[in-house]
Design an enzyme around this catalytic site. Sequence first.
Site, PDB file in Angstrom:
ATOM      1  N   GLN A   1      -9.482   1.074   0.310  1.00 12.85           N
ATOM      2  CA  GLN A   1      -9.801   1.735   1.574  1.00 12.85           C
ATOM      3  C   GLN A   1     -10.188   3.179   1.316  1.00 12.85           C
ATOM      4  O   GLN A   1      -9.739   3.792   0.327  1.00 12.85           O
ATOM      5  CB  GLN A   1      -8.615   1.672   2.544  1.00 12.85           C
ATOM      6  CG  GLN A   1      -8.330   0.262   3.041  1.00 12.85           C
ATOM      7  CD  GLN A   1      -7.086   0.174   3.897  1.00 12.85           C
ATOM      8  OE1 GLN A   1      -6.067   0.798   3.620  1.00 12.85           O
ATOM      9  NE2 GLN A   1      -7.154  -0.625   4.958  1.00 12.85           N
ATOM     10  N   ASP A  17      -5.618   2.749  -1.315  1.00 14.25           N
ATOM     11  CA  ASP A  17      -6.258   3.625  -0.326  1.00 14.25           C
ATOM     12  C   ASP A  17      -6.493   4.986  -0.976  1.00 14.25           C
ATOM     13  O   ASP A  17      -5.551   5.713  -1.295  1.00 14.25           O
ATOM     14  CB  ASP A  17      -5.361   3.751   0.904  1.00 14.25           C
ATOM     15  CG  ASP A  17      -6.057   4.447   2.064  1.00 14.25           C
ATOM     16  OD1 ASP A  17      -6.657   5.513   1.834  1.00 14.25           O
ATOM     17  OD2 ASP A  17      -5.979   3.941   3.194  1.00 14.25           O
ATOM     18  N   GLU A  72     -11.407   3.018   6.729  1.00 16.14           N
ATOM     19  CA  GLU A  72     -10.250   3.290   7.586  1.00 16.14           C
ATOM     20  C   GLU A  72     -10.187   4.790   7.884  1.00 16.14           C
ATOM     21  O   GLU A  72      -9.304   5.499   7.420  1.00 16.14           O
ATOM     22  CB  GLU A  72      -8.956   2.805   6.916  1.00 16.14           C
ATOM     23  CG  GLU A  72      -7.786   2.757   7.884  1.00 16.14           C
ATOM     24  CD  GLU A  72      -6.476   2.377   7.214  1.00 16.14           C
ATOM     25  OE1 GLU A  72      -5.666   1.691   7.858  1.00 16.14           O
ATOM     26  OE2 GLU A  72      -6.260   2.772   6.052  1.00 16.14           O
ATOM     27  N   GLU A 118       0.826  -1.205   0.000  1.00 13.90           N
ATOM     28  CA  GLU A 118       0.000   0.000   0.000  1.00 13.90           C
ATOM     29  C   GLU A 118       0.866   1.264   0.000  1.00 13.90           C
ATOM     30  O   GLU A 118       1.621   1.488   0.952  1.00 13.90           O
ATOM     31  CB  GLU A 118      -0.897   0.022   1.239  1.00 13.90           C
ATOM     32  CG  GLU A 118      -1.717   1.297   1.378  1.00 13.90           C
ATOM     33  CD  GLU A 118      -2.382   1.434   2.737  1.00 13.90           C
ATOM     34  OE1 GLU A 118      -3.404   2.135   2.820  1.00 13.90           O
ATOM     35  OE2 GLU A 118      -1.865   0.862   3.716  1.00 13.90           O
TER      36      GLU A 118
END
Length: 269
Positions: free
Chosen positions: A212, A186, A248, A151
Amino acid sequence: MMIRLAANLSMLFTEHDFLDRFTAAVDAGFRGVEYLFPYAHSPEALRTALDESGVEQVLFNLPPGDWAAGERGLASLPGREAEFRDAVIEGLRYAERLGCPRVHAMAGLLPEGADDRALDDAREAHHATYLANLRFAAGEAAKAGRELLIEPINTRDMPGYFLSRQDQAVAAIEAVGADNLRLQFDLYHCQIMEGDLVRHLERLLPHIGHVQIAGVPERHEPNIGEVHYPAILERLSALGYRGWVGCEYRPAAATRDGLGWARPFGLAS
């Protein structure tokens, strides 16, 4: 829209003790959970929490080194290869017990205070270590029937993080060449570093294993801030993504009070 939301229990439902957050998430309508690390609890205690709540474990991170001392992963750190390999084995042990299909290997930090030349040398050494460690980790994960995720994390929240841009992650994935090495995309981090979120999703979808979300810039609920998530999630669904979308973010108040944004996805507010 075929969007499945997972609650990140490191950030959501912190009004409850950790092992009670599983049931709190289910009561709010979530059917999947993720969190940073499971290692403060035994696999048996976590398995019980999953079984009693009926929720699915979808993601957690491999051991990151000394988190309390500021370490943020081991995968790119030269000289720490043996510790990283132990972390892979430990993370996969938990994943097997919890039925978790994917684990995230945090890359780690570049050295602080280096001049430009030293930093360039450090990046080269970190890159070589990173690829070697990812090859090992992806191989072990494949034996266990798991995916390994990487990530990019923004360098405003995590200064010096080795992996910070999407193309850097894709280049690593392609260099390793393992079918089970995927991108943890993300949108919060990508918006801060690069923007152009829909085009990134369209281009990177073949590599994406998990998504995310969080509001930008304060990392509160997705309906707070500069990103229009309804349009992005609609496009993600239209592209055929059928994985989980991890929530998140840090609630601006009590978790349940801020879940109105998720009503279209089947959650209670």
